[in-house]
Enzyme design. Structure first.
Site, PDB file in Angstrom:
ATOM      1  N   HIS A 169       0.671  -0.250   0.707  1.00 32.11           N
ATOM      2  CA  HIS A 169       0.490   1.099   1.235  1.00 32.11           C
ATOM      3  C   HIS A 169       1.774   1.721   1.762  1.00 32.11           C
ATOM      4  CE1 HIS A 169      -3.685  -0.322   1.154  1.00 32.11           C
ATOM      5  NE2 HIS A 169      -4.067   0.942   1.239  1.00 32.11           N
TER       6      HIS A 169
ATOM      7  N   SER B 244      -5.316  -1.079  -2.899  1.00 31.29           N
ATOM      8  CA  SER B 244      -6.172  -0.829  -1.745  1.00 31.29           C
ATOM      9  C   SER B 244      -7.603  -1.302  -2.051  1.00 31.29           C
ATOM     10  CB  SER B 244      -6.111   0.650  -1.355  1.00 31.29           C
ATOM     11  OG  SER B 244      -6.660   0.868  -0.065  1.00 31.29           O
TER      12      SER B 244
ATOM     13  N   GLU C  65      -1.373  -7.520   1.339  1.00 35.16           N
ATOM     14  CA  GLU C  65      -0.945  -6.415   2.195  1.00 35.16           C
ATOM     15  C   GLU C  65      -2.212  -5.780   2.743  1.00 35.16           C
ATOM     16  OE1 GLU C  65      -1.298  -2.866   1.351  1.00 35.16           O
ATOM     17  OE2 GLU C  65      -2.598  -3.372  -0.322  1.00 35.16           O
TER      18      GLU C  65
END
Length: 310
Positions: A280, A118, A215
């Site tokens: 995620h 992230s 992502e």
């Protein structure tokens, strides 16, 4: 300049000390405790750095002052008794503290295992460009998924202790978006963070020669369009060898996201595999960065030339 493999750290052994840092958002103590229990169950000794549970005095989205978050990371890395550093969670804030880290000291301390995803993408890029070190795009202890998902846990555990057992990466969900095979060096993470890095002094100039693993979460399709278009227009994607797509949690209906990804990436003329199983979503595979590998879109796999850790 084409990407070259980065320096790999050593695998972990039972009893290894793993420092926990919080470079981004505030850390829920109860969730952290759950994740630390998992790490202890693997025979690791977690060391929670002093500012992990801090709260920023003005900005509630930050887990403490920028300098304190940077100091925790640097102190953990430069402690010779620590074999690995894992981020407690993502959120936002790694960009604010990355330039406060003494990267010469990081280089001098040598390679160690570094884990996160992230917002931590900003630090993966910094370790690559400013220290020449391979890292792991992997789960973090104070997230919702890690303490509860055995597949996510096992992917990280095996990578840390038995890296030769997890050289072929992928889930049954993976399928070709654009068919083909490609060889390159893995890089990537949260695509919005990669775009945000453009134009900064130590940014990677391009993904040329790389297998790009991307992502994201909570980005509506029009925002993903803007992010990918920025990477295309800047030339950052010129020469990329292949692309692996992970999860797109809370980014809208997947059919719409898929159509966008094909529209923006299909014209590059390189293999693209979708739903590889990292990021995620659940489960979330641990993906080594800075490692030479082969992407096989039809097989739905990324196969490392060498184990992630020595």
């Amino acid at each position: 300049m084409t990407l070259t493999p980065l320096t790999r750290p050593a695998r972990l052994r039972p009893g290894a000390r793993i420092a926990v840092v919080a470079p981004s958002g505030p850390v829920p103590e109860d969730r952290l405790d759950e994740g630390l229990t998992v790490l202890r169950g693997w025979g690791l000794e977690p060391v929670v750095m002093p500012h992990v549970l801090d709260e920023h005095p003005r900005f509630g989205y930050l887990g403490g002052a920028d300098a304190a978050r940077a100091r925790d990371l640097q102190d953990a890395w430069c402690d010779p008794s620590v074999s690995a550093v894992i981020c407690a969670r993502g959120g936002y804030g790694a960009q604010r503290m990355a330039d406060l880290v003494d990267w010469a000291a990081i280089r001098a301390a040598g390679p160690k295992v570094f884990i996160g995803y992230s917002d931590v993408t900003a630090l993966h890029e910094a370790f690559a460009t400013r220290a020449g070190l391979s890292t792991l795009h992997g789960p973090m202890p104070a997230t919702v998924v890690f303490p509860k998902d055995p597949h996510t846990q096992e992917s990280l555990r095996a990578t840390l202790f038995e890296p030769e057992a997890v050289r072929t990466l992928g889930l049954g969900t993976a399928r070709p978006l654009v068919p083909g095979r490609a060889r390159g060096v893995t890089l990537g993470g949260c695509v919005s963070l990669l775009a945000a890095d453009l134009g900064t002094p130590h940014a990677r100039p391009s993904a040329r020669g790389g297998l790009l693993l991307i992502e994201d979460t909570d980005e509506e399709p029009y925002r993903l369009d803007r992010i990918l278009t920025q990477l295309l227009r800047s030339g950052w994607l010129d020469g990329v060898a292949g692309i692996a797509l992970g999860s797109w949690a809370e980014c809208g209906p997947y059919d719409e996201v898929r159509t966008l990804l094909l529209d923006r990436l299909g014209g590059l003329g390189v293999p693209v595999v979708e739903e590889l199983g990292f990021g995620h979503g659940t489960p979330a595979l641990t993906m080594p960065l800075g490692i030479p590998a082969v992407l096989d879109a039809e097989a739905g796999t990324v196969t490392l030339d060498v184990p992630a850790l020595r």
